[in-house]
Design a protein around this motif. Structure first.
Motif, PDB file in Angstrom:
ATOM      1  N   HIS A  38      29.210  46.297  46.436  1.00 10.00           N
ATOM      2  CA  HIS A  38      30.252  47.504  45.971  1.00 10.00           C
ATOM      3  C   HIS A  38      30.913  47.986  47.348  1.00 10.00           C
ATOM      4  N   ARG A  41      33.872  45.638  47.827  1.00  9.72           N
ATOM      5  CA  ARG A  41      34.863  45.926  46.575  1.00  9.72           C
ATOM      6  C   ARG A  41      35.651  46.959  47.030  1.00  9.72           C
ATOM      7  N   GLU A 197      38.359  39.643  47.869  1.00 11.35           N
ATOM      8  CA  GLU A 197      38.890  40.900  48.574  1.00 11.35           C
ATOM      9  C   GLU A 197      39.779  40.044  49.784  1.00 11.35           C
ATOM     10  N   GLU A 235      31.907  36.388  41.191  1.00 11.35           N
ATOM     11  CA  GLU A 235      33.043  37.333  40.289  1.00 11.35           C
ATOM     12  C   GLU A 235      34.647  36.861  40.750  1.00 11.35           C
ATOM     13  N   THR A 320      30.276  44.563  39.774  1.00 13.53           N
ATOM     14  CA  THR A 320      31.554  45.211  39.371  1.00 13.53           C
ATOM     15  C   THR A 320      31.725  45.494  37.753  1.00 13.53           C
ATOM     16  N   LEU A 321      31.175  44.388  37.194  1.00 15.99           N
ATOM     17  CA  LEU A 321      31.347  44.396  35.695  1.00 15.99           C
ATOM     18  C   LEU A 321      30.274  45.202  34.954  1.00 15.99           C
ATOM     19  N   VAL A 357      36.807  39.098  38.200  1.00 16.82           N
ATOM     20  CA  VAL A 357      37.567  40.251  38.887  1.00 16.82           C
ATOM     21  C   VAL A 357      38.716  39.925  40.078  1.00 16.82           C
ATOM     22  N   ARG A 358      39.332  40.795  39.982  1.00 17.48           N
ATOM     23  CA  ARG A 358      40.609  40.629  41.023  1.00 17.48           C
ATOM     24  C   ARG A 358      41.008  42.095  41.565  1.00 17.48           C
ATOM     25  N   LYS A 361      38.951  44.836  40.258  1.00 15.02           N
ATOM     26  CA  LYS A 361      38.658  45.351  38.838  1.00 15.02           C
ATOM     27  C   LYS A 361      38.741  44.030  38.121  1.00 15.02           C
ATOM     28  N   ALA A 362      37.957  44.415  36.786  1.00 19.90           N
ATOM     29  CA  ALA A 362      37.846  43.361  35.880  1.00 19.90           C
ATOM     30  C   ALA A 362      39.260  42.701  35.507  1.00 19.90           C
ATOM     31  N   CYS A 363      39.526  41.527  35.564  1.00 18.50           N
ATOM     32  CA  CYS A 363      40.677  40.788  34.818  1.00 18.50           C
ATOM     33  C   CYS A 363      40.789  40.979  33.707  1.00 18.50           C
TER      34      CYS A 363
END
Length: 366
Positions: A38, A41, A197, A235, A320-321, A357-358, A361-363
């Protein structure tokens, strides 16, 4: 004999949990792997990636050599410092390794290759280089620290000599430049990474690596282990060599078609095999899977599809998800009605395009 990076004692002083990673004694985490994930991210984290192999190539025909050696075309590299991601293939079109190549001068290119494949990579590169009279020089005198996250660049730039700051601030993605770091350390700073990132991968002389790590920690960059690096890259939809592809898998089958340049007049190693496979129809595809219910997708699990069986490559919990995701190699054309065998239970999964993830945030569609 387990190898150690120059930062090994530093990791141990920080209480890192150490594991054997491809023959290297490396930190898997310093506490909570999820928190380390985290922080990358949301802020900035750093990874010791000094186990990666830096190889410098010199000679008048270095560009010709790389046009022959690599599936992507180094002629795309026109500006000094620009970088290119590519695969290095065998004659059958299988992936010997995936790597980054930097254009540093008309007679000077730099490769960064994976740690676990170091010996076979060097042997292959040296064997192929002979015909082009290119000098191949491994650089064990360098360490490497990846600083990743939305605030990573700002925190690194704050540590640079003030003369270099505006130039490094303007550095484009997939480009590198030299700069002076803390205590006058000569740094090679690349705007690349393996987390999805923004950030830098910094090559630093070994004897100045510990001081740089400590300066980064003082600037608020959190030490992170290889556990978080793995969940971050999964991710972000990035392949892991040896798990998602190897010498028996072509880039077509590893979702790496974008790294192949079938430009006219360039006969790179493996080209004929790639063209033949494309013409005949690529038998397998690499897809993303999402598990919406409880459970974890793991490497080696069987994937059941209407077109036949497949297999999970990289899989795991995506912090993240807050759910499990995976890459799977399945028969070409698979789109839906897919299940995964988790300890004898057939669990339905969704087939999706990755990355998952991009920008933290979730794609869409994940």
């Amino acid at each position: 004999m387990t190898q150690k990076t120059v930062l090994n004692a530093t990791h141990r002083e920080l209480g890192a949990r150490m594991v054997d990673f491809g023959g290297w004694d490396m930190p898997i985490s310093y506490g909570s792997q999820i928190e380390e994930h985290h922080v990358v991210r949301r802020d900035a984290g750093m990874f010791d990636v000094s186990h990666m192999t830096v190889v410098d190539l010199h000679g008048a025909r270095t560009r010709d050599f790389l046009r022959h050696l690599l599936a992507n075309n180094v002629d795309k590299l026109k500006v000094q410092g620009k970088a290119l991601y590519t695969c290095m293939l065998n004659e059958q079109g299988g992936v010997i390794d995936d790597l980054i190549v930097y254009f540093l001068g008309d007679e000077f290119f730099r490769l960064v290759v994976n740690a676990a494949t170091r010996d076979k990579d060097l042997a292959w590169i040296e064997q192929q280089a002979k015909a082009f009279d290119v000098t191949v020089k491994e650089r064990p005198d360098f360490a490497m620290i990846a600083v990743q996250g939305p605030h990573a660049r700002a925190k690194v730039i704050g540590l640079l000599h003030e003369v270099d700051r505006p130039r490094i601030e303007k550095l484009g993605r997939f480009a590198a430049a030299a700069a002076q770091g803390p205590h006058g350390a000569p740094l090679f700073i690349a705007r690349t990474g393996y987390t999805g990132e923004d950030g830098f991968e910094i090559i630093v002389p070994e004897e100045q690596a510990v001081a740089l790590w400590q300066e980064l920690a003082g600037a608020g960059v959190a030490p992170c282990g290889l556990g978080a690096r793995d969940t971050l890259r999964l991710e972000a939809g990035m392949n892991l060599y040896g798990q998602d592809m190897d010498e028996n898998v072509t880039p077509w089958e590893a979702s790496l078609a974008w790294t192949i340049s079938l430009d006219e007049g360039r006969d790179f190693i493996g080209r004929k095999a790639l063209e033949a496979q494309k013409a005949a129809g690529v038998p397998h595809a690499m897809v993303g899977l999402v598990l919406d219910e409880k459970g974890v997708l793991r490497h080696g699990q069987k994937v059941l599809t209407p077109q036949g069986e497949g297999e999970i490559l990289s899989g795991g919990f995506a912090p993240t998800l807050n759910k499990s995701v995976a890459f799977a190699r399945v028969p070409a054309g698979v789109a839906d009605n897919v299940r995964v065998d988790i300890r004898g239970r057939e669990v339905p999964v969704r087939v999706v395009k990755f990355p998952f993830v991009r920008d933290g945030k979730a794609c869409e569609g994940i």
